[in-house]
Write a protein that holds these residues in place. Structure first.
Motif, short mmCIF file in Angstrom:
data_model
loop_
_atom_site.label_atom_id
_atom_site.label_comp_id
_atom_site.label_asym_id
_atom_site.label_seq_id
_atom_site.Cartn_x
_atom_site.Cartn_y
_atom_site.Cartn_z
N ASN A 166 0.80 -1.24 0.00
CA ASN A 166 0.00 0.00 0.00
C ASN A 166 0.83 1.28 0.00
N SER A 167 2.08 1.20 -0.42
CA SER A 167 2.88 2.43 -0.52
C SER A 167 3.33 2.63 -1.96
N LEU A 168 3.69 3.87 -2.26
CA LEU A 168 4.30 4.18 -3.54
C LEU A 168 5.73 3.64 -3.51
N CYS A 169 6.09 2.82 -4.49
CA CYS A 169 7.38 2.12 -4.44
C CYS A 169 8.37 2.74 -5.43
N ILE A 170 9.43 3.32 -4.91
CA ILE A 170 10.36 4.10 -5.73
C ILE A 170 11.80 3.60 -5.54
N THR A 171 12.47 3.35 -6.65
CA THR A 171 13.92 3.16 -6.61
C THR A 171 14.57 4.41 -7.20
N GLU A 207 12.25 -3.96 -9.67
CA GLU A 207 11.13 -3.70 -10.58
C GLU A 207 10.11 -4.83 -10.53
N LYS A 208 10.60 -6.05 -10.43
CA LYS A 208 9.69 -7.21 -10.36
C LYS A 208 8.83 -7.18 -9.11
N GLN A 209 9.29 -6.47 -8.09
CA GLN A 209 8.49 -6.33 -6.86
C GLN A 209 7.67 -5.05 -6.87
N GLY A 210 7.59 -4.41 -8.04
CA GLY A 210 6.72 -3.23 -8.17
C GLY A 210 7.40 -1.89 -7.93
N PHE A 211 8.72 -1.88 -7.89
CA PHE A 211 9.43 -0.62 -7.67
C PHE A 211 9.79 0.04 -9.00
N SER A 212 9.28 1.25 -9.22
CA SER A 212 9.62 2.01 -10.42
C SER A 212 10.90 2.80 -10.18
N SER A 213 11.72 2.90 -11.22
CA SER A 213 13.01 3.61 -11.10
C SER A 213 12.86 5.04 -11.60
N TYR A 214 13.40 5.97 -10.83
CA TYR A 214 13.35 7.38 -11.18
C TYR A 214 14.72 8.02 -10.96
N HIS A 215 15.04 9.00 -11.83
CA HIS A 215 16.26 9.78 -11.60
C HIS A 215 15.88 11.14 -11.00
N ILE A 216 16.88 11.90 -10.60
CA ILE A 216 16.59 13.22 -10.04
C ILE A 216 17.34 14.31 -10.82
#
Lengths: 236, 236
Positions: A166-171, A207-216
């Protein structure tokens, strides 16, 4: 010291505490407190309030305590951090504690030097020291929980989905095309790699666990700068 | 090292450089480069591009350089910072440089310890060292300019209005009622006080020059955490 963090053992009766050692030195030498001054106080994992200094001797002081407020709201963030070099870890623990982070997972990763895991800093008592400094800095009372996970893949595959539910998942990952969102202000699980970044297979496992990758952005930041930068961005 | 920062004196002909000393050690020991590897390179205050490693010996390496890109856009921020303790200043210079800040004013303030102004760190060569580390970290080439102002009131009254012209003028100050804006993404002059904060009369002096005071929430942050936090918030 912006808040004097008190424990039950500091109390000499129901409303008075005696402060010795490091906190006494800091209050007298840095805060330069005098009799009848008031300091913001807080009970470890409890309420915050005010302490009226009733007595100062050579090596201790006494305060009359009145707790009347709740500590600041915790940040709804779970931080998953590839174990940084110990010197940097100290500062990160202190700063994220001052920012209100309450759950920290220190995980292994391909680019984490094995020797970092041998650091005496990773003992509970030593980590606690830097958390306490962070609480005193940020005027908070609630100790974060720090978990240590030596097996990246096992942790991500077997535990992370439940932790991040239930959280937003971010790498946070420099080598990606999407810019990190801002002002989310909700429950987030944020994964930050080591200096040099995660390797591709680690990013894919996340990613397979639902974490999307983002840069800054174009600039690459040191881990300790990136941690504060990302927290500020996500909760602005 | 995310970018090898080159100077004209590194060039042995129009397109080749020879790297010795600190950069050589870092590239071989930390980046573990080998012949035919490519590294991101940049010319001090100039373009960025790629370096192909053509030769590695015991104490130097050579690269064939091709510059083809501009460095990242500078942050349109002027940072006015009450002089922090030297150890912290090193880290702040490095981190704000990696974040793209190009103008930094180090100013005096009531709560700045006088001894800080005696630190050898304040020599141009020493400050430059930490700026270079920040540029290498953030993949930038343009050195910030650092100005040192020993007289707070004179600086604020006589120079700051001109420096801050046409910018959003912000003083970060915990004891105020307005929360700091976010996502401004424009020209900003940001003033940050010392540990313990500006004293009231300093805040008033700034207000008279058009600086509005904003807090960043209940939590009090260390200066080095606050700097990154505020930059991220203002440019999110």
């Amino acid at each position: 010291m912006n808040l004097v963090l008190l424990e039950n053992k500091d109390f000499i009766d129901q409303s008075h505490v005696m402060i010795k050692g490091r906190r006494f030195k800091h209050l007298t030498l840095i805060n330069k407190v005098a009799k009848n001054d008031r300091m913001v106080c807080g009970l470890l994992n409890g309420k915050v309030g005010t302490g009226l200094i009733t007595k100062i001797s050579n090596n201790f002081l006494e305060m009359k305590i009145c707790f009347d407020n709740d500590p600041p709201e915790p940040l709804p963030l779970t931080l998953v951090l590839a174990l940084p070099r110990p010197k940097m870890l100290k500062r990160i623990i202190e700063s994220v504690t001052s920012l209100g982070v309450k759950k920290i997972y220190l995980v292994n990763s391909w680019r984490v030097e094995k020797s970092f895991w041998q650091s005496p800093l990773l003992c509970e008592d030593n980590l606690r020291k830097y958390m306490v400094l962070g609480l005193e800095q940020g005027r908070d009372t609630v100790l974060p929980k720090i978990y240590q996970k030596r097996f990246f893949t096992r942790f991500v595959k077997e535990e992370l989905a439940r932790i991040a539910k239930n959280s937003l998942c971010i790498t946070a990952h420099p080598k990606t095309k999407k810019i990190c969102p801002s002002g989310e202000n909700k429950k987030i699980t944020l994964v930050i790699g080591p200096e040099g970044g995660f390797i591709d297979i680690e990013v894919e496992t996340l990613e397979k666990q639902g974490f999307s990758s983002y840069h800054i952005g174009q600039r690459i930041l040191k881990v300790e700068t990136a941690v504060t930068y990302l927290i500020s961005r996500l909760y602005s």
